[in-house]
Write a protein that holds these residues in place. Sequence first.
Motif, PDB file in Angstrom:
ATOM      1  N   THR A   1       1.064  -1.160  -0.055  1.00 33.09           N
ATOM      2  CA  THR A   1      -0.033  -0.024  -0.030  1.00 33.09           C
ATOM      3  C   THR A   1       0.892   1.251  -0.230  1.00 33.09           C
ATOM      4  O   THR A   1       2.119   1.108   0.190  1.00 33.09           O
ATOM      5  CB  THR A   1      -0.774   0.126   1.407  1.00 33.09           C
ATOM      6  N   TRP A   2       0.287   2.443  -0.178  1.00 31.11           N
ATOM      7  CA  TRP A   2       0.943   3.547  -0.122  1.00 31.11           C
ATOM      8  C   TRP A   2       1.197   3.825   1.468  1.00 31.11           C
ATOM      9  O   TRP A   2       0.171   4.111   2.099  1.00 31.11           O
ATOM     10  CB  TRP A   2       0.294   4.879  -0.682  1.00 31.11           C
ATOM     11  N   CYS A   3       2.335   3.726   1.955  1.00 29.48           N
ATOM     12  CA  CYS A   3       2.481   4.371   3.508  1.00 29.48           C
ATOM     13  C   CYS A   3       3.164   5.336   3.613  1.00 29.48           C
ATOM     14  O   CYS A   3       4.079   5.945   2.751  1.00 29.48           O
ATOM     15  CB  CYS A   3       3.511   3.173   4.191  1.00 29.48           C
TER      16      CYS A   3
ATOM     17  N   THR B   1       5.748   3.137  -1.552  1.00 33.78           N
ATOM     18  CA  THR B   1       5.269   1.719  -1.548  1.00 33.78           C
ATOM     19  C   THR B   1       6.346   0.592  -2.339  1.00 33.78           C
ATOM     20  O   THR B   1       7.000   1.053  -3.148  1.00 33.78           O
ATOM     21  CB  THR B   1       3.948   1.547  -2.261  1.00 33.78           C
TER      22      THR B   1
END
Lengths: 416, 168
Positions: free
Chosen positions: A39-41, A156
């Motif tokens: 995911t986009w963290c 990500t």
Amino acid sequence: MKTAATTQWPASDFTRVPFRVFMDENIEQLEQERVFDPTWCYLGLAIEVPKPGDFIITYVGRTEVVLNRDGDGNLAAFINSCPHRGAQIVRRMRGNAMSHTCAYHQWCFSTTGELLGLPLLKGVRGKGGMPKDFDKKSHGLKMLRVEEYNGLIFGTFSLTIGPLFDYLGPKMRPQIDRIFDRKPRLLGYYRQRIPSNWKLYVENLKDHHGALLHLFHATFGIARPTMTARVTLDVERGHSFLRLANIDEVKEETRAAYAGTDKYREDYRLADPSLFDVKPDYDDHVTNVIMSIFPNLMLGQIANTFQTRTIRPKGKNEFELFWTYFAFEDDDDTAVEGKLRQSNFIGPAGYISAEDGEAGRMVQTGISSRPHDSSFVEMGGRGEMEDADNISTEVAVRAFWKRYAEAMSLDGEGRQ
Amino acid sequence: MTKLENIAPSARVEANYVLDINDLLDDYTSAIDRNDLEQWPELFVSDGCYRVLSRENVELGLTAPLVYYYSQGMMRDRVTALRDALTYEFVYTRHVTSPPRLRRRSDGDVAVASSFSIFQSTEEGVTRTFAVGAYEDIVTQTEHGVKFRCRDVMLDSFGVLNNIAIPL
């Protein structure tokens, strides 16, 4: 052995959460691979790495990551582990460097992760050294994809996930814009080691405890269930925000809502109320925004305080809550001073936030011997998950678990 | 505030004053460790300042404090909240502090610096090291005795174990 991945999810509408997910031995690695890596963290704010060569250490789940800027000012991020033998490369939390050398065997990397060189490549006097087919190009650092939205930087490990813009989605972006329409100015960091599983804090960001646990919220009108409230969900993406505004509140309703509790106290007086004597940043009467971006970012506002909070897992029973507290570039001295005053609300010692750490500890302690039981999440109703015009609801908690279960490849019944 | 390190070592403090300052420091830790928190604000002048600072922020030149009380009233409010409002884990605390270093400031007040460790023990008697750091104080002579004009609590352990409820 039964793992969390095969835990029976006890309700398809996520009105039950199996306690096992907060204590399973095997769940951490699975979460790293399925929740955090793809995911986009959130990695940090652009203002934390303003100049070429600036770097900070940050995290994707439990993975240590270095975020930096190359010579042209472009952002890049890599796993802080040498491709040679795995050693940590960058050993200070922040700094400025145009290359990074692993101290162990002196492999040297560019800010964009290319292996620039290493000693003894050809050995000494024709003996030793790397095999002839050694190719520096195939021994670079493990890089992340990095994108920025309005000064917020995300990374990500996924090669397939769509752009950050779409990941944040149309429901959250306007709320982010509301806060980040002005350039932030860093005021400081807070760190808390909270003795609970990280997901208990995600639940904390999405439920109705704010006006119940926190007497200060209730008594001083930062968050009360009788204020104008909205819970907005992006069920597909797993995000949510809770927003309270000090509009149209009826005192009798407030009294009724708190009947039988000791949290709303009209008799409660401060000897020095100057804490509350700070001019609002916006004229929209919004006193509290708790935005939760899947999986582990919080963006928010309590009165005049604006912050990001990152939930960094540190084992199944512990996480670091990492706060970045900021003012705005165009704040005058009075506005900044007001924010320093109101630092007393937030962070590890804050009148409001200190209690959230205690909430995590209480739950982790309470469930420790109950792995086969579940929590009960029906405030606001069962079944469909929809936006609400009140905060007497746990629907955003259910929406998180739906997204989490999808990421972990669990179906509504908890099966893979 | 003028740091102790920036004052010449020759700026000595008279012996009687030293004894009074030592009493003040003892009264402080004793008030907290005996859970006599109501005494804590009384050790400050009325416009006294109590701050808890993260060493990380201070070294970065960042101004956000963890706690920032700039009046005795705010300190009393904290005590009221601890007694009556805040939800936190009950623990016993124990301070261990170093002998203080003292320097007379040009305005007559005294800069005081000492190191501390604070241990917490649960109601089941299990002890953990909760906080380590340094006090940086300015104390002043008043008609009611020696008081803190300000006390900065500089935290080395800014990765706080859960939360800070009672004063450090």
